[in-house]
Design a protein around this motif. Structure first.
Motif, PDB file in Angstrom:
ATOM      1  N   ALA A   8       0.974  -1.135  -0.042  1.00  0.00           N
ATOM      2  CA  ALA A   8       0.084  -0.071  -0.069  1.00  0.00           C
ATOM      3  C   ALA A   8       0.941   1.223  -0.072  1.00  0.00           C
ATOM      4  CB  ALA A   8      -1.051  -0.101   1.208  1.00  0.00           C
ATOM      5  N   VAL A   9       1.907   1.353   0.708  1.00  0.00           N
ATOM      6  CA  VAL A   9       2.959   2.390   0.704  1.00  0.00           C
ATOM      7  C   VAL A   9       3.450   2.768  -0.548  1.00  0.00           C
ATOM      8  CG1 VAL A   9       5.045   3.279   1.889  1.00  0.00           C
ATOM      9  CG2 VAL A   9       3.142   2.369   3.311  1.00  0.00           C
ATOM     10  N   VAL A  52       2.461   1.611  -3.542  1.00  0.00           N
ATOM     11  CA  VAL A  52       1.447   2.118  -4.353  1.00  0.00           C
ATOM     12  C   VAL A  52       0.983   3.520  -4.321  1.00  0.00           C
ATOM     13  CG1 VAL A  52      -0.978   2.077  -4.893  1.00  0.00           C
ATOM     14  CG2 VAL A  52       0.518  -0.098  -4.958  1.00  0.00           C
ATOM     15  N   VAL A  53       1.052   3.963  -3.165  1.00  0.00           N
ATOM     16  CA  VAL A  53       0.533   5.554  -2.852  1.00  0.00           C
ATOM     17  C   VAL A  53       1.724   6.253  -3.234  1.00  0.00           C
ATOM     18  CG1 VAL A  53       0.391   7.193  -0.835  1.00  0.00           C
ATOM     19  CG2 VAL A  53      -0.915   5.167  -0.839  1.00  0.00           C
ATOM     20  N   MET A  54       2.970   5.765  -3.009  1.00  0.00           N
ATOM     21  CA  MET A  54       4.215   6.505  -3.448  1.00  0.00           C
ATOM     22  C   MET A  54       4.340   6.781  -4.976  1.00  0.00           C
ATOM     23  SD  MET A  54       5.473   7.762  -0.719  1.00  0.00           S
ATOM     24  CE  MET A  54       7.061   8.413  -1.281  1.00  0.00           C
ATOM     25  N   LEU A  56       1.679   6.338  -7.135  1.00  0.00           N
ATOM     26  CA  LEU A  56       0.584   7.110  -7.648  1.00  0.00           C
ATOM     27  C   LEU A  56       0.839   8.769  -7.498  1.00  0.00           C
ATOM     28  CD1 LEU A  56      -2.534   4.972  -6.888  1.00  0.00           C
ATOM     29  CD2 LEU A  56      -1.446   5.367  -9.025  1.00  0.00           C
ATOM     30  N   ARG A  57       1.793   9.095  -6.441  1.00  0.00           N
ATOM     31  CA  ARG A  57       1.755  10.381  -6.207  1.00  0.00           C
ATOM     32  C   ARG A  57       2.590  11.397  -7.264  1.00  0.00           C
ATOM     33  NH1 ARG A  57       3.041  12.094  -0.192  1.00  0.00           N
ATOM     34  NH2 ARG A  57       3.460  14.065  -1.514  1.00  0.00           N
ATOM     35  N   THR A  99       2.693  -0.504 -11.904  1.00  0.00           N
ATOM     36  CA  THR A  99       1.784   0.056 -10.860  1.00  0.00           C
ATOM     37  C   THR A  99       0.730  -0.696 -10.653  1.00  0.00           C
ATOM     38  OG1 THR A  99       2.766   2.350 -10.894  1.00  0.00           O
ATOM     39  CG2 THR A  99       0.482   1.970 -10.007  1.00  0.00           C
ATOM     40  N   VAL A 127      -1.138  -3.003  -7.726  1.00  0.00           N
ATOM     41  CA  VAL A 127      -2.409  -2.559  -6.999  1.00  0.00           C
ATOM     42  C   VAL A 127      -3.015  -4.049  -7.161  1.00  0.00           C
ATOM     43  CG1 VAL A 127      -4.504  -1.626  -7.688  1.00  0.00           C
ATOM     44  CG2 VAL A 127      -2.354  -0.388  -7.816  1.00  0.00           C
TER      45      VAL A 127
END
Length: 69
Positions: free
Chosen positions: A11-12, A14-16, A18-19, A33, A37
């Motif tokens: 999750a970390v 993926v968030v990084m 997608l930013r 990516t 996910v």
């Protein structure tokens, strides 16, 4: 000894990913990516959180389909 939950780690990541700015991504990065996910979804699905999300989405879909008919 400290343990790391793989789902939290993904999750970390993926968030990084997608930013980042969309224009700077290549097709390979977007594919990677998407695979991350997908792996995150597979890890979350059998957990109580995953079942809760599935039930919530199911209720939403039923509500929308009933409102449309």
């Amino acid at each position: 000894m400290m343990t790391i939950n793989v789902a939290v780690l993904l999750a970390v990541v993926v968030v990084m990913r997608l930013r980042r700015r969309t224009q700077a991504r290549s097709r390979v990065e977007e594919r990677n990516t998407a695979l991350l996910v997908l792996a995150l979804g597979i890890l979350i699905a059998p957990t109580p959180l995953g079942r809760g999300i599935f039930n919530g989405i199911g209720q939403l879909v039923r509500g929308v389909s009933q409102a449309g008919s």
